[in-house]
Design a protein around this motif. Structure first.
Motif, PDB file in Angstrom:
ATOM      1  N   GLN A 143       5.568 -12.498  34.893  1.00 47.79           N
ATOM      2  CA  GLN A 143       5.662 -12.188  33.465  1.00 47.79           C
ATOM      3  C   GLN A 143       4.491 -11.313  33.051  1.00 47.79           C
ATOM      4  O   GLN A 143       3.403 -11.384  33.632  1.00 47.79           O
ATOM      5  N   ILE A 144       4.722 -10.473  32.053  1.00 52.73           N
ATOM      6  CA  ILE A 144       3.649  -9.778  31.339  1.00 52.73           C
ATOM      7  C   ILE A 144       3.607 -10.399  29.951  1.00 52.73           C
ATOM      8  O   ILE A 144       4.588 -10.322  29.202  1.00 52.73           O
ATOM      9  N   VAL A 145       2.516 -11.059  29.612  1.00 55.49           N
ATOM     10  CA  VAL A 145       2.393 -11.756  28.324  1.00 55.49           C
ATOM     11  C   VAL A 145       1.503 -10.912  27.413  1.00 55.49           C
ATOM     12  O   VAL A 145       0.325 -10.685  27.720  1.00 55.49           O
ATOM     13  N   VAL A 146       2.062 -10.457  26.295  1.00 56.37           N
ATOM     14  CA  VAL A 146       1.379  -9.507  25.412  1.00 56.37           C
ATOM     15  C   VAL A 146       0.777 -10.229  24.209  1.00 56.37           C
ATOM     16  O   VAL A 146       1.433 -11.069  23.577  1.00 56.37           O
ATOM     17  N   ASP A 147      -0.487  -9.874  23.898  1.00 61.64           N
ATOM     18  CA  ASP A 147      -1.109 -10.355  22.657  1.00 61.64           C
ATOM     19  C   ASP A 147      -1.670  -9.151  21.905  1.00 61.64           C
ATOM     20  O   ASP A 147      -1.444  -8.000  22.291  1.00 61.64           O
TER      21      ASP A 147
ATOM     22  N   SER B  41      -1.585 -10.173  29.852  1.00 58.75           N
ATOM     23  CA  SER B  41      -1.935 -10.841  31.104  1.00 58.75           C
ATOM     24  C   SER B  41      -0.736 -10.793  32.041  1.00 58.75           C
ATOM     25  O   SER B  41       0.410 -10.952  31.610  1.00 58.75           O
ATOM     26  N   ALA B  42      -1.030 -10.559  33.332  1.00 53.84           N
ATOM     27  CA  ALA B  42       0.028 -10.550  34.333  1.00 53.84           C
ATOM     28  C   ALA B  42      -0.564 -10.872  35.691  1.00 53.84           C
ATOM     29  O   ALA B  42      -1.537 -10.237  36.106  1.00 53.84           O
ATOM     30  N   GLU B  43      -0.044 -11.889  36.349  1.00 59.68           N
ATOM     31  CA  GLU B  43      -0.459 -12.257  37.705  1.00 59.68           C
ATOM     32  C   GLU B  43      -1.966 -12.483  37.803  1.00 59.68           C
ATOM     33  O   GLU B  43      -2.618 -12.063  38.761  1.00 59.68           O
ATOM     34  N   GLY B  44      -2.531 -13.131  36.777  1.00 62.45           N
ATOM     35  CA  GLY B  44      -3.948 -13.444  36.793  1.00 62.45           C
ATOM     36  C   GLY B  44      -4.857 -12.275  36.457  1.00 62.45           C
ATOM     37  O   GLY B  44      -6.085 -12.411  36.476  1.00 62.45           O
ATOM     38  N   GLN B  45      -4.252 -11.125  36.168  1.00 62.99           N
ATOM     39  CA  GLN B  45      -5.054  -9.951  35.806  1.00 62.99           C
ATOM     40  C   GLN B  45      -5.000  -9.746  34.295  1.00 62.99           C
ATOM     41  O   GLN B  45      -3.958  -9.942  33.670  1.00 62.99           O
ATOM     42  N   ARG B  46      -6.132  -9.319  33.734  1.00 62.16           N
ATOM     43  CA  ARG B  46      -6.215  -9.076  32.302  1.00 62.16           C
ATOM     44  C   ARG B  46      -6.074  -7.592  32.018  1.00 62.16           C
ATOM     45  O   ARG B  46      -6.731  -6.754  32.651  1.00 62.16           O
ATOM     46  N   ILE B  47      -5.188  -7.256  31.085  1.00 65.89           N
ATOM     47  CA  ILE B  47      -4.994  -5.875  30.662  1.00 65.89           C
ATOM     48  C   ILE B  47      -5.557  -5.754  29.252  1.00 65.89           C
ATOM     49  O   ILE B  47      -5.201  -6.532  28.361  1.00 65.89           O
ATOM     50  N   GLU B  48      -6.464  -4.801  29.044  1.00 66.56           N
ATOM     51  CA  GLU B  48      -7.089  -4.615  27.733  1.00 66.56           C
ATOM     52  C   GLU B  48      -6.657  -3.278  27.142  1.00 66.56           C
ATOM     53  O   GLU B  48      -6.732  -2.244  27.806  1.00 66.56           O
ATOM     54  N   TRP B  49      -6.197  -3.320  25.895  1.00 72.14           N
ATOM     55  CA  TRP B  49      -5.818  -2.089  25.212  1.00 72.14           C
ATOM     56  C   TRP B  49      -7.084  -1.369  24.746  1.00 72.14           C
ATOM     57  O   TRP B  49      -7.914  -1.944  24.053  1.00 72.14           O
ATOM     58  N   ILE B  50      -7.258  -0.128  25.138  1.00 69.42           N
ATOM     59  CA  ILE B  50      -8.374   0.688  24.645  1.00 69.42           C
ATOM     60  C   ILE B  50      -7.927   1.510  23.460  1.00 69.42           C
ATOM     61  O   ILE B  50      -8.625   1.614  22.454  1.00 69.42           O
ATOM     62  N   GLY B  51      -6.714   2.086  23.554  1.00 67.56           N
ATOM     63  CA  GLY B  51      -6.168   2.794  22.409  1.00 67.56           C
ATOM     64  C   GLY B  51      -5.840   4.238  22.724  1.00 67.56           C
ATOM     65  O   GLY B  51      -6.025   4.735  23.836  1.00 67.56           O
ATOM     66  N   TYR B  52      -5.382   4.931  21.682  1.00 67.91           N
ATOM     67  CA  TYR B  52      -4.969   6.343  21.821  1.00 67.91           C
ATOM     68  C   TYR B  52      -6.181   7.256  21.674  1.00 67.91           C
ATOM     69  O   TYR B  52      -7.007   7.081  20.774  1.00 67.91           O
TER      70      TYR B  52
ATOM     71  N   PRO C 273       3.865   0.860  23.879  1.00 71.34           N
ATOM     72  CA  PRO C 273       4.734   1.881  24.482  1.00 71.34           C
ATOM     73  C   PRO C 273       5.348   1.379  25.793  1.00 71.34           C
ATOM     74  O   PRO C 273       4.670   0.766  26.621  1.00 71.34           O
ATOM     75  N   TYR C 274       6.625   1.650  25.961  1.00 70.35           N
ATOM     76  CA  TYR C 274       7.342   1.164  27.139  1.00 70.35           C
ATOM     77  C   TYR C 274       6.690   1.665  28.425  1.00 70.35           C
ATOM     78  O   TYR C 274       6.566   0.924  29.412  1.00 70.35           O
ATOM     79  N   ASP C 275       6.258   2.928  28.442  1.00 70.60           N
ATOM     80  CA  ASP C 275       5.684   3.477  29.658  1.00 70.60           C
ATOM     81  C   ASP C 275       4.335   2.843  29.992  1.00 70.60           C
ATOM     82  O   ASP C 275       3.943   2.794  31.158  1.00 70.60           O
ATOM     83  N   VAL C 276       3.615   2.380  28.992  1.00 68.27           N
ATOM     84  CA  VAL C 276       2.374   1.656  29.252  1.00 68.27           C
ATOM     85  C   VAL C 276       2.699   0.335  29.956  1.00 68.27           C
ATOM     86  O   VAL C 276       2.090  -0.022  30.970  1.00 68.27           O
ATOM     87  N   LEU C 277       3.670  -0.399  29.406  1.00 72.65           N
ATOM     88  CA  LEU C 277       4.060  -1.667  30.030  1.00 72.65           C
ATOM     89  C   LEU C 277       4.638  -1.440  31.415  1.00 72.65           C
ATOM     90  O   LEU C 277       4.455  -2.258  32.328  1.00 72.65           O
ATOM     91  N   PHE C 278       5.328  -0.312  31.576  1.00 71.60           N
ATOM     92  CA  PHE C 278       5.908  -0.008  32.876  1.00 71.60           C
ATOM     93  C   PHE C 278       4.799   0.226  33.903  1.00 71.60           C
ATOM     94  O   PHE C 278       4.882  -0.210  35.053  1.00 71.60           O
ATOM     95  N   THR C 279       3.746   0.899  33.489  1.00 71.93           N
ATOM     96  CA  THR C 279       2.612   1.122  34.382  1.00 71.93           C
ATOM     97  C   THR C 279       1.947  -0.203  34.738  1.00 71.93           C
ATOM     98  O   THR C 279       1.581  -0.448  35.899  1.00 71.93           O
ATOM     99  N   VAL C 280       1.788  -1.078  33.742  1.00 70.71           N
ATOM    100  CA  VAL C 280       1.236  -2.406  33.991  1.00 70.71           C
ATOM    101  C   VAL C 280       2.094  -3.153  35.002  1.00 70.71           C
ATOM    102  O   VAL C 280       1.590  -3.789  35.940  1.00 70.71           O
ATOM    103  N   TYR C 281       3.394  -3.052  34.824  1.00 70.83           N
ATOM    104  CA  TYR C 281       4.340  -3.723  35.728  1.00 70.83           C
ATOM    105  C   TYR C 281       4.169  -3.252  37.170  1.00 70.83           C
ATOM    106  O   TYR C 281       4.029  -4.050  38.101  1.00 70.83           O
TER     107      TYR C 281
END
Length: 543
Positions: free
Chosen positions: A450-454, A459-470, A328-336
């Motif tokens: 960059q935000i690199v999505v897998d 990953s962004a700026e050395g921080q790890r973002i983990e998807w938990i889910g809906y 979701p765009y808003d999720v990535l926006f929050t990460v940003y």
């Protein structure tokens, strides 16, 4: 063998484009072609619109291309060159014009002057037409020569007056209006000029700037403003009050440094390939696929589905990338918003160096303009004679050039080793990165953000973002950034296509994250103001 007619059209001043000259020339060409149906129209077009036949500028453009076509045989013996009058081919000195015209005629091309229906070829010149041609050449050159000297004398007089501080009368741009014996900037036009120059410096092209200008109060601007006029505004030294090297001749709508920054940007664009920023969404180009390295691109969510981003390459060809993750765009926006701070710090660390580099750029642009001004004054002295005023102007330019070269040397000497300390208040202090989120996007890309999505996170700026889910019970999309849980929920159910408003929506979440720069209060206050302005512009109620 097919005989061709080759029309050639020219006028000297670009303002004649709105007049009768081009229409009149075309009508004469059409009539001749109608009267001579056995002659075919040559497929190429040769014309010089707004180029002088007296100074010979056209020899490097349309007429030069025509002469090249004669030399390489594309225009052949027996073809007809159609012109309104001989002076359309040029108003050069007699010897140069004879050489030019006889070269065309020696190649077997017949010159037809449509206004008097005369033909010039080898046979007609041997039969007495040479005297008529000589008279037309002399008349054309004499007229332009007298006009040029008269205009130069008039210009020299105004230059002397302006140098002594007198207000002169000239054709002024749209943002200036006469009041008594002086000029003033029209209401709201200073904002227009400042915006045009700022947008150009930020990387926008004239087409985009024209669209942005139309969103301002343009009362008093020309009704048919075009991108060409935007380009002319950016070139006009009267924008900062200078007239032919004389500073303060008119009121300044922008600062001198702003003008020269735009001039430098224009010079750089002339030698490098640049594109106007056209990103619709702030995250465009900042989100990458971990599998193939392609951009994640924005997709519109249909119905109640959220807008999202996914791998651009996979969306075109599923066999070339295995990353199926839609986010979701808003999720990535929050990460940003939560991870951009280190990158913003890098931007501001480099800003003091950039300021010094910008000063060097301004100095270089000034030096190039002063060099041209000096050459123009020397040409003017040759044309109208020497005077103490003109000598004084050249002397002033030489002094200014020496001072600028010294300033440039000092700037280069002090360039290394400078480092700025990031101040978070910059984000809400009128900085371009706050006022223009797309400018922020460009700057973040320049420092490698960059935000690199897998498939399991990002990953962004050395921080790890983990998807938990809906989570259905809370109707939220949950994820973790550095062990901090974020819940993007009901406030995102309403569709939002405004990134400034979206920034406010995630501000509450970002307020919870710990970062070393603590820009929270000012940041959120700035976002609230952006939202208020956005709602006010749309006529929405202010909450």
């Amino acid at each position: 063998m097919i005989t061709n007619a080759i029309p050639y059209r020219r006028f000297s001043a670009i303002k004649q484009e709105k007049g009768d000259s081009l229409r009149r020339q075309q009508e004469l060409i059409d009539k001749w072609l109608s009267d001579n149906p056995s002659v075919s129209l040559f497929p190429d077009t040769f014309q010089d619109l707004g180029l002088s036949g007296y100074h010979g500028a056209h020899l490097e453009h349309g007429l030069g291309q025509l002469l090249a076509a004669i030399d390489n045989g594309r225009i052949k013996s027996g073809d007809y060159l159609l012109v309104e009058n001989i002076d359309r081919i040029g108003r050069l000195e007699a010897a140069d014009m004879f050489h030019l015209l006889t070269g065309i005629i020696k190649a077997g091309v017949i010159i037809v002057t449509l206004a008097d229906n005369q033909q010039y070829d080898r046979e007609s010149l041997n039969g007495g037409m040479l005297y008529l041609l000589a008279g037309q050449i002399q008349q054309a050159y004499s007229y332009s020569d007298k006009l040029s000297k008269r205009l130069k004398a008039s210009f020299a007089g105004r230059l002397i007056k302006a140098s002594s501080g007198e207000q002169i009368k000239v054709r002024t741009p749209f943002w200036l209006t006469p009041v008594g014996d002086t000029y003033v900037i029209k209401d709201n036009h200073q904002i227009i000029l400042e915006s045009i120059f700022r947008w150009y410096i930020e990387g926008y092209g004239t087409v985009t700037i024209l669209d942005k200008v139309r969103s301002l109060d343009t009362t008093g601007m020309p009704s048919k403003t075009s991108q060409v006029q935007i380009a002319h505004i950016l070139k006009n030294t009267m924008a900062f009050g200078e007239w032919h090297g004389i500073k303060g001749a008119f009121p300044a709508a922008v600062s001198e440094s702003t003008y020269y920054m735009a001039l430098s940007a224009r010079q750089q664009r002339a030698t490098t390939k640049t594109r106007t920023p056209k990103r619709v969404k702030l995250l465009s180009g900042l989100v990458k696929c971990s599998e193939c390295g392609s951009n994640y691109t924005f997709r519109v969510g249909h119905g109640t589905n959220r807008d999202f981003m996914n791998c651009q390459l996979r969306s075109h060809d599923k066999t070339r990338c295995s990353n199926k993750k839609n986010v979701p765009y808003d999720v990535l926006f929050t990460v940003y918003v939560a991870t951009q701070w280190d990158a913003m710090n890098r931007i501001y660390e480099g800003k003091s160096n950039s300021i010094t580099e910008n000063k060097i750029t301004v100095v270089d642009a000034k030096l190039s303009v002063l060099d041209k001004n000096k050459e123009d004054l020397i040409d003017l002295m040759i044309a109208v004679g020497s005077s103490d005023s003109l000598k004084g102007r050249i002397g002033s330019i030489v002094i200014e050039v020496d001072a600028l070269n010294e300033e440039r040397l000092q700037l280069l000497t002090g360039l290394d080793g400078i480092k700025a300390v990031y101040n978070p208040a910059m984000l809400t202090g009128g900085d371009a990165l706050d006022n223009d989120l797309h400018a922020r996007n460009t700057m973040l890309k320049s420092v490698g953000y960059q935000i690199v999505v897998d498939s399991t996170g990002a990953s962004a700026e050395g921080q790890r973002i983990e998807w938990i889910g809906y989570k259905g019970k809370t109707n939220t999309i949950n994820f973790k950034i550095s062990d901090k849980v974020f819940k993007v929920g009901r406030e995102y159910e309403e569709k939002c296509d405004n990134d400034e408003v979206r920034m406010l929506r995630v501000a509450r979440l970002v307020h919870e994250i710990s970062n070393p720069y603590k820009p929270k209060r000012k940041f959120i206050e700035g976002l609230k103001e952006l939202t208020r302005q956005a709602k006010e512009a749309k006529g929405e109620p202010l909450s």
